[in-house]
Motif scaffolding. Structure first.
Motif, PDB file in Angstrom:
ATOM      1  N   ARG A 154       0.866  -1.174   0.000  1.00 48.33           N
ATOM      2  CA  ARG A 154       0.000   0.000   0.000  1.00 48.33           C
ATOM      3  C   ARG A 154       0.907   1.230   0.000  1.00 48.33           C
ATOM      4  NH1 ARG A 154      -4.723   0.294   1.990  1.00 48.33           N
ATOM      5  NH2 ARG A 154      -4.797   1.913   0.397  1.00 48.33           N
ATOM      6  N   GLY A 155       1.330   1.677  -1.189  1.00 46.39           N
ATOM      7  CA  GLY A 155       2.278   2.763  -1.263  1.00 46.39           C
ATOM      8  C   GLY A 155       3.581   2.353  -0.624  1.00 46.39           C
ATOM      9  N   SER A 156       4.000   3.088   0.396  1.00 46.59           N
ATOM     10  CA  SER A 156       5.282   2.798   1.054  1.00 46.59           C
ATOM     11  C   SER A 156       5.125   1.858   2.242  1.00 46.59           C
ATOM     12  CB  SER A 156       5.924   4.105   1.521  1.00 46.59           C
ATOM     13  OG  SER A 156       5.104   4.745   2.487  1.00 46.59           O
ATOM     14  N   VAL A 157       3.961   1.274   2.400  1.00 47.85           N
ATOM     15  CA  VAL A 157       3.725   0.333   3.498  1.00 47.85           C
ATOM     16  C   VAL A 157       3.470  -1.051   2.910  1.00 47.85           C
ATOM     17  CG1 VAL A 157       2.265  -0.252   5.463  1.00 47.85           C
ATOM     18  CG2 VAL A 157       2.784   2.149   4.976  1.00 47.85           C
ATOM     19  N   ALA A 158       4.095  -2.057   3.503  1.00 52.73           N
ATOM     20  CA  ALA A 158       3.906  -3.434   3.052  1.00 52.73           C
ATOM     21  C   ALA A 158       3.328  -4.271   4.184  1.00 52.73           C
ATOM     22  CB  ALA A 158       5.228  -4.031   2.577  1.00 52.73           C
ATOM     23  N   VAL A 159       2.318  -5.059   3.850  1.00 51.75           N
ATOM     24  CA  VAL A 159       1.713  -5.987   4.797  1.00 51.75           C
ATOM     25  C   VAL A 159       2.202  -7.375   4.400  1.00 51.75           C
ATOM     26  CG1 VAL A 159      -0.439  -6.818   5.812  1.00 51.75           C
ATOM     27  CG2 VAL A 159      -0.305  -4.475   4.921  1.00 51.75           C
ATOM     28  N   VAL A 160       3.017  -7.979   5.255  1.00 54.25           N
ATOM     29  CA  VAL A 160       3.678  -9.252   4.945  1.00 54.25           C
ATOM     30  C   VAL A 160       2.963 -10.382   5.669  1.00 54.25           C
ATOM     31  CG1 VAL A 160       5.870 -10.495   4.924  1.00 54.25           C
ATOM     32  CG2 VAL A 160       5.855  -7.986   4.808  1.00 54.25           C
ATOM     33  N   LEU A 161       2.396 -11.305   4.898  1.00 52.96           N
ATOM     34  CA  LEU A 161       1.677 -12.442   5.468  1.00 52.96           C
ATOM     35  C   LEU A 161       2.508 -13.704   5.280  1.00 52.96           C
ATOM     36  CD1 LEU A 161      -1.739 -11.834   3.662  1.00 52.96           C
ATOM     37  CD2 LEU A 161      -0.883 -10.659   5.689  1.00 52.96           C
ATOM     38  N   VAL A 162       2.716 -14.436   6.348  1.00 53.03           N
ATOM     39  CA  VAL A 162       3.353 -15.741   6.253  1.00 53.03           C
ATOM     40  C   VAL A 162       2.279 -16.778   6.541  1.00 53.03           C
ATOM     41  CG1 VAL A 162       5.122 -17.280   7.140  1.00 53.03           C
ATOM     42  CG2 VAL A 162       5.601 -14.838   6.898  1.00 53.03           C
ATOM     43  N   LEU A 163       1.911 -17.511   5.513  1.00 50.81           N
ATOM     44  CA  LEU A 163       0.792 -18.441   5.610  1.00 50.81           C
ATOM     45  C   LEU A 163       1.228 -19.833   6.042  1.00 50.81           C
ATOM     46  CD1 LEU A 163      -0.880 -17.239   2.320  1.00 50.81           C
ATOM     47  CD2 LEU A 163      -1.592 -16.678   4.638  1.00 50.81           C
ATOM     48  N   GLY A 164       2.484 -20.147   5.826  1.00 47.67           N
ATOM     49  CA  GLY A 164       3.002 -21.441   6.248  1.00 47.67           C
ATOM     50  C   GLY A 164       3.499 -21.408   7.678  1.00 47.67           C
ATOM     51  N   ASP A 165       4.032 -22.531   8.117  1.00 49.92           N
ATOM     52  CA  ASP A 165       4.478 -22.649   9.501  1.00 49.92           C
ATOM     53  C   ASP A 165       5.916 -22.198   9.720  1.00 49.92           C
ATOM     54  OD1 ASP A 165       2.015 -23.719  10.289  1.00 49.92           O
ATOM     55  OD2 ASP A 165       2.636 -25.757   9.757  1.00 49.92           O
ATOM     56  N   GLU A 166       6.683 -22.009   8.657  1.00 47.21           N
ATOM     57  CA  GLU A 166       8.092 -21.661   8.789  1.00 47.21           C
ATOM     58  C   GLU A 166       8.308 -20.163   8.593  1.00 47.21           C
ATOM     59  OE1 GLU A 166      10.369 -23.793   9.760  1.00 47.21           O
ATOM     60  OE2 GLU A 166       8.753 -25.289   9.871  1.00 47.21           O
ATOM     61  N   PRO A 167       9.315 -19.573   9.261  1.00 48.86           N
ATOM     62  CA  PRO A 167       9.619 -18.154   9.062  1.00 48.86           C
ATOM     63  C   PRO A 167      10.001 -17.878   7.603  1.00 48.86           C
ATOM     64  CG  PRO A 167      10.783 -19.032  10.966  1.00 48.86           C
ATOM     65  CD  PRO A 167      10.217 -20.206  10.229  1.00 48.86           C
ATOM     66  N   VAL A 168       9.755 -16.661   7.181  1.00 49.57           N
ATOM     67  CA  VAL A 168      10.073 -16.238   5.819  1.00 49.57           C
ATOM     68  C   VAL A 168      10.858 -14.935   5.899  1.00 49.57           C
ATOM     69  CG1 VAL A 168       9.114 -15.338   3.664  1.00 49.57           C
ATOM     70  CG2 VAL A 168       8.120 -17.377   4.724  1.00 49.57           C
ATOM     71  N   THR A 169      11.919 -14.839   5.090  1.00 50.86           N
ATOM     72  CA  THR A 169      12.708 -13.615   4.991  1.00 50.86           C
ATOM     73  C   THR A 169      12.567 -13.046   3.590  1.00 50.86           C
ATOM     74  OG1 THR A 169      14.318 -14.394   6.633  1.00 50.86           O
ATOM     75  CG2 THR A 169      14.997 -12.596   5.178  1.00 50.86           C
ATOM     76  N   LEU A 170      12.206 -11.760   3.506  1.00 56.15           N
ATOM     77  CA  LEU A 170      12.015 -11.096   2.220  1.00 56.15           C
ATOM     78  C   LEU A 170      12.784  -9.788   2.206  1.00 56.15           C
ATOM     79  CD1 LEU A 170       8.139 -11.538   1.850  1.00 56.15           C
ATOM     80  CD2 LEU A 170       9.911 -12.872   0.693  1.00 56.15           C
ATOM     81  N   ASP A 171      13.352  -9.460   1.055  1.00 57.47           N
ATOM     82  CA  ASP A 171      14.037  -8.181   0.893  1.00 57.47           C
ATOM     83  C   ASP A 171      13.022  -7.174   0.372  1.00 57.47           C
ATOM     84  OD1 ASP A 171      15.636  -6.043   0.545  1.00 57.47           O
ATOM     85  OD2 ASP A 171      17.027  -7.000  -0.864  1.00 57.47           O
ATOM     86  N   LEU A 172      12.553  -6.311   1.284  1.00 53.32           N
ATOM     87  CA  LEU A 172      11.539  -5.305   0.938  1.00 53.32           C
ATOM     88  C   LEU A 172      12.071  -3.889   1.076  1.00 53.32           C
ATOM     89  CD1 LEU A 172       8.447  -6.867   2.774  1.00 53.32           C
ATOM     90  CD2 LEU A 172       8.994  -6.984   0.341  1.00 53.32           C
ATOM     91  N   GLN A 173      13.388  -3.742   1.288  1.00 51.40           N
ATOM     92  CA  GLN A 173      13.958  -2.431   1.578  1.00 51.40           C
ATOM     93  C   GLN A 173      13.247  -1.790   2.768  1.00 51.40           C
ATOM     94  OE1 GLN A 173      14.492   0.046  -2.003  1.00 51.40           O
ATOM     95  NE2 GLN A 173      13.986  -1.772  -3.239  1.00 51.40           N
ATOM     96  N   ALA A 174      12.882  -2.629   3.731  1.00 49.56           N
ATOM     97  CA  ALA A 174      12.126  -2.167   4.891  1.00 49.56           C
ATOM     98  C   ALA A 174      13.044  -1.438   5.867  1.00 49.56           C
ATOM     99  CB  ALA A 174      11.461  -3.348   5.581  1.00 49.56           C
ATOM    100  N   ASP A 175      12.536  -0.373   6.448  1.00 53.31           N
ATOM    101  CA  ASP A 175      13.335   0.360   7.425  1.00 53.31           C
ATOM    102  C   ASP A 175      12.633   0.553   8.765  1.00 53.31           C
ATOM    103  OD1 ASP A 175      11.449   2.359   6.874  1.00 53.31           O
ATOM    104  OD2 ASP A 175      12.787   3.397   5.478  1.00 53.31           O
ATOM    105  N   GLU A 176      11.396   0.035   8.901  1.00 55.83           N
ATOM    106  CA  GLU A 176      10.683   0.195  10.170  1.00 55.83           C
ATOM    107  C   GLU A 176       9.556  -0.834  10.237  1.00 55.83           C
ATOM    108  OE1 GLU A 176       8.176   3.592  12.695  1.00 55.83           O
ATOM    109  OE2 GLU A 176       8.855   3.995  10.642  1.00 55.83           O
ATOM    110  N   VAL A 177       9.417  -1.476  11.405  1.00 54.18           N
ATOM    111  CA  VAL A 177       8.286  -2.358  11.659  1.00 54.18           C
ATOM    112  C   VAL A 177       7.190  -1.528  12.320  1.00 54.18           C
ATOM    113  CG1 VAL A 177       7.454  -4.403  12.881  1.00 54.18           C
ATOM    114  CG2 VAL A 177       9.750  -4.392  11.883  1.00 54.18           C
ATOM    115  N   LEU A 178       6.050  -1.445  11.673  1.00 53.63           N
ATOM    116  CA  LEU A 178       4.943  -0.643  12.191  1.00 53.63           C
ATOM    117  C   LEU A 178       4.013  -1.459  13.079  1.00 53.63           C
ATOM    118  CD1 LEU A 178       4.082   1.272   8.891  1.00 53.63           C
ATOM    119  CD2 LEU A 178       5.436   2.097  10.834  1.00 53.63           C
ATOM    120  N   ALA A 179       3.905  -2.742  12.809  1.00 50.66           N
ATOM    121  CA  ALA A 179       3.075  -3.630  13.621  1.00 50.66           C
ATOM    122  C   ALA A 179       3.467  -5.062  13.289  1.00 50.66           C
ATOM    123  CB  ALA A 179       1.587  -3.411  13.333  1.00 50.66           C
TER     124      ALA A 179
END
Length: 609
Positions: A556-581
């Motif tokens: 959503r513009g400069s905000v990304a909502v990351v859903l992990v649907l499986g049981d294992e952790p997922v790492t993604l390169d989103l150029q993220a600089d802050e966790v909002l929630a």
């Protein structure tokens, strides 16, 4: 009868004093006004009878004014006395006398209320009868502060028009101008709206114009309110386009305007508008939109119309001046179906067309899964694409509502079958989408109480027909697969079914439910704080997902909502600089975000990855 100002021929009103009864009965040779004896008796016996005089347009008028609070009814051609088709109050039930009510007598305290457009608002749907133990509008007022604390903007009441018995969903109402008396009657609705406005909450009222219920519907005694030229799931359609349709349309329009004007309601949710069969040059909805727009100008605050439509056609929310039907917003069931199928894995019934993540991506960016393509559930092509530039906030979305919970075989909520992480994911998808989000009562704390279908019909044959119909309805929906065995549908007429459907507020204090409540409240706060999340710009919304179904990202513009649907952790390169929630926490490392399994995190991506 109405006690508000209308243009109905033959109807005169003196607000605050008395009203002159009038009724439309175009083919009657005689109409009589019946006044039951002692005030409040509720009986037609020994009523005083006064002949009424015919006036223009098939209307009949009584020879006297009735003081506020007077019981009355009409008899056509010597038949039994019946309630007024425009009854403002049915204190003795839907079969008893009507009662006059002056809405102007209420001392409103909301003079400073500026109103609230529903687009982009956080809507909260509730059923008055099961929202509290008491099941009244007065009791519901006691919990409005909880909704304010949650971040709700609009309280949507399921139908309150008078319906048979005490308990019911309200979609079998038969008095379009009257407030269900067990809920508190008309004065209680005025007090509820006033109390909501005092807290900054707008009120939306669910109204049903596409049919009337099977018990207490006496409209056909008076005139051609129904037609066999069109069929609906409930039988003959309301006569909106045939001979004498003008007064039938006027009844619907006056009822809608009355809620907005005399009860200060801010919005109406219109039930199943695709069943308003109207081949007139100007569709009833367009006429209603124009009338509501004029009333909004008159009262100086926004008034909204929300349509429930199965047509998947954005013409519903296209302005009348541009050839559309002029609704402010419409429900988008496809979004619910995609979210539900993704989280639960269910594929029965209409979920057969949903489930893959590419479908979730479609509805979050284009609203409709079926926008002209083939629907396996319907067995035909369905819908139309949403035009570019359409404001996403014109579509109301949800992961729970009265239909999607109550029309399950057992009335079970997702919280009964879905893990907390899955519920947190659903909440994020709805509340952080480019649409107008709606919650269903109790959803915010992950309520485990079921919400089942219930009725309260006194006629044994009707009650039994509903039982049989309910059981037959679920025979071919694949519920045995969902529930892992045979399903015993709850008895709609049983008191235990109503009791099981009431919210258990003690749940809110339990740690797992309190955590869910904090999550919902936090997402709503975040939605308000971040312009990109509050926006309805579909062009600024995009998605990407794992082909294997392990993860999904909503941008959503400069905000990304990351859903992990499986049981294992997922790492993604989103150029993220802050966790909002984050539901279960999230780690940032050089723009890469790691989210635990079966969880969700909201991050700022800076460059809008």
């Amino acid at each position: 009868m109405t006690t508000d100002t209308t243009t109905t021929p033959g109807h005169r009103s003196q607000q605050g004093r008395a009203s002159r009864p009038a009724v439309w009965a175009p083919y009657a040779a005689r109409v009589d006004l019946h006044l039951p004896g002692e005030h409040g008796s509720g009986s037609w016996e020994d009523a005083a009878v006064h002949p009424m005089a015919p006036t223009a347009g098939g209307w009949w008028e009584a020879p006297l004014d009735l003081p506020d609070g007077t019981d009355y009814g009409f008899a056509v051609d010597g038949g039994d006395a019946r309630p007024d088709p425009r009854s403002p109050w049915q204190p003795h039930g839907v079969h008893g006398p009507s009662r006059t009510y002056d809405p102007a007598a209420y001392p409103w305290g909301d003079g400073g209320w500026a109103g609230r457009d529903v687009r982009g608002a956080v809507v909260y749907e509730l059923h008055v009868g099961t929202f509290t133990d008491a099941g009244t509008l007065g009791a519901a007022v006691e919990h409005l502060d909880d909704l304010v604390a949650l971040g709700v903007d609009v309280v949507e009441l399921m139908p309150v028009a008078a319906f048979p018995g005490v308990h019911g969903w309200g979609y079998d109402g038969v008095a379009l101008f009257a407030v269900h008396d067990p809920y508190g009657g008309p004065a209680a609705l005025q007090r509820f709206v006033d109390a909501a406005h005092a807290r900054g909450l707008a009120v939306c009222l669910d109204v049903v114009h596409n049919h009337l219920g099977p018990s207490g519907n006496y409209l056909s005694v008076f005139g051609p309110y129904f037609t066999d030229r069109h069929e609906t799931p409930w039988g003959e359609a309301v006569n909106l386009d045939g001979p004498d349709a003008g007064e039938v349309r006027r009844l619907v329009l006056d009822s809608a305007l009355r809620w907005l004007r005399d009860f200060h309601v801010d919005a109406l949710r219109l039930d199943a508008v695709h069943e308003l069969k109207d081949d007139s040059p100007v569709h009833l909805l367009a006429e209603l939109a124009t009338a509501v727009g004029a009333l909004a100008e008159e009262v100086g605050r926004p008034l909204s119309l929300i349509a429930e439509s199965d047509l998947n056609d954005a013409a519903m929310v296209t302005p009348v001046a541009e050839g559309g039907l002029g609704m402010t917003a419409q429900w988008a069931d496809d979004v619910h179906h995609a979210v539900h199928a993704t989280i639960t894995g269910e594929r029965h019934g209409y979920y057969v067309d949903f489930g893959p993540l590419e479908v979730l991506a479609t509805v979050l960016t284009r609203v409709f899964r079926h926008d002209g393509g083939y629907s396996r559930f319907r067995g035909r092509d369905w819908g139309r694409p949403v035009p570019a530039g359409t404001d996403g906030r014109r579509f109301v979305v949800f992961s729970q509502d009265h239909d999607q919970v109550g029309n399950r075989a057992l009335g079970d909520r997702p919280s009964e079958r879905v893990d907390p992480g899955g519920l947190a994911i659903s909440a994020a998808l709805v509340l952080l989408s480019p649409f107008t989000p709606m919650l269903f009562m109790g959803e915010e704390w992950g309520a485990r109480t079921r919400w089942q279908f219930f009725t309260d019909h006194a006629e044994p044959e009707l009650a039994e027909a509903i039982r049989r119909g309910r059981t037959a309805e679920f025979g071919g929906h694949g519920w045995e697969e969902v529930y892992g065995g045979p399903v015993a549908v709850p008895d709609p007429q049983a008191a235990s079914t109503v009791a099981a459907s009431r919210l258990d507020r003690a749940e809110r204090d339990r740690p797992e439910h309190a955590r869910m409540l904090r999550w919902y409240s936090g997402l709503i706060t975040l939605r308000r704080a971040e312009p990109d999340l509050a926006s309805g710009d579909l062009a600024a919304t995009s998605t990407r997902h794992d082909d294997g179904g392990a993860w999904f990202v909503l941008h959503r513009g400069s905000v990304a909502v990351v859903l992990v649907l499986g049981d294992e952790p997922v790492t993604l390169d989103l150029q993220a600089d802050e966790v909002l929630a984050a539901w279960d926490g999230a780690d940032l490392d050089g723009g890469r975000v790691t989210v635990p399994g079966r969880s969700v995190a909201v991050v700022r991506t800076g460059a809008g990855a």
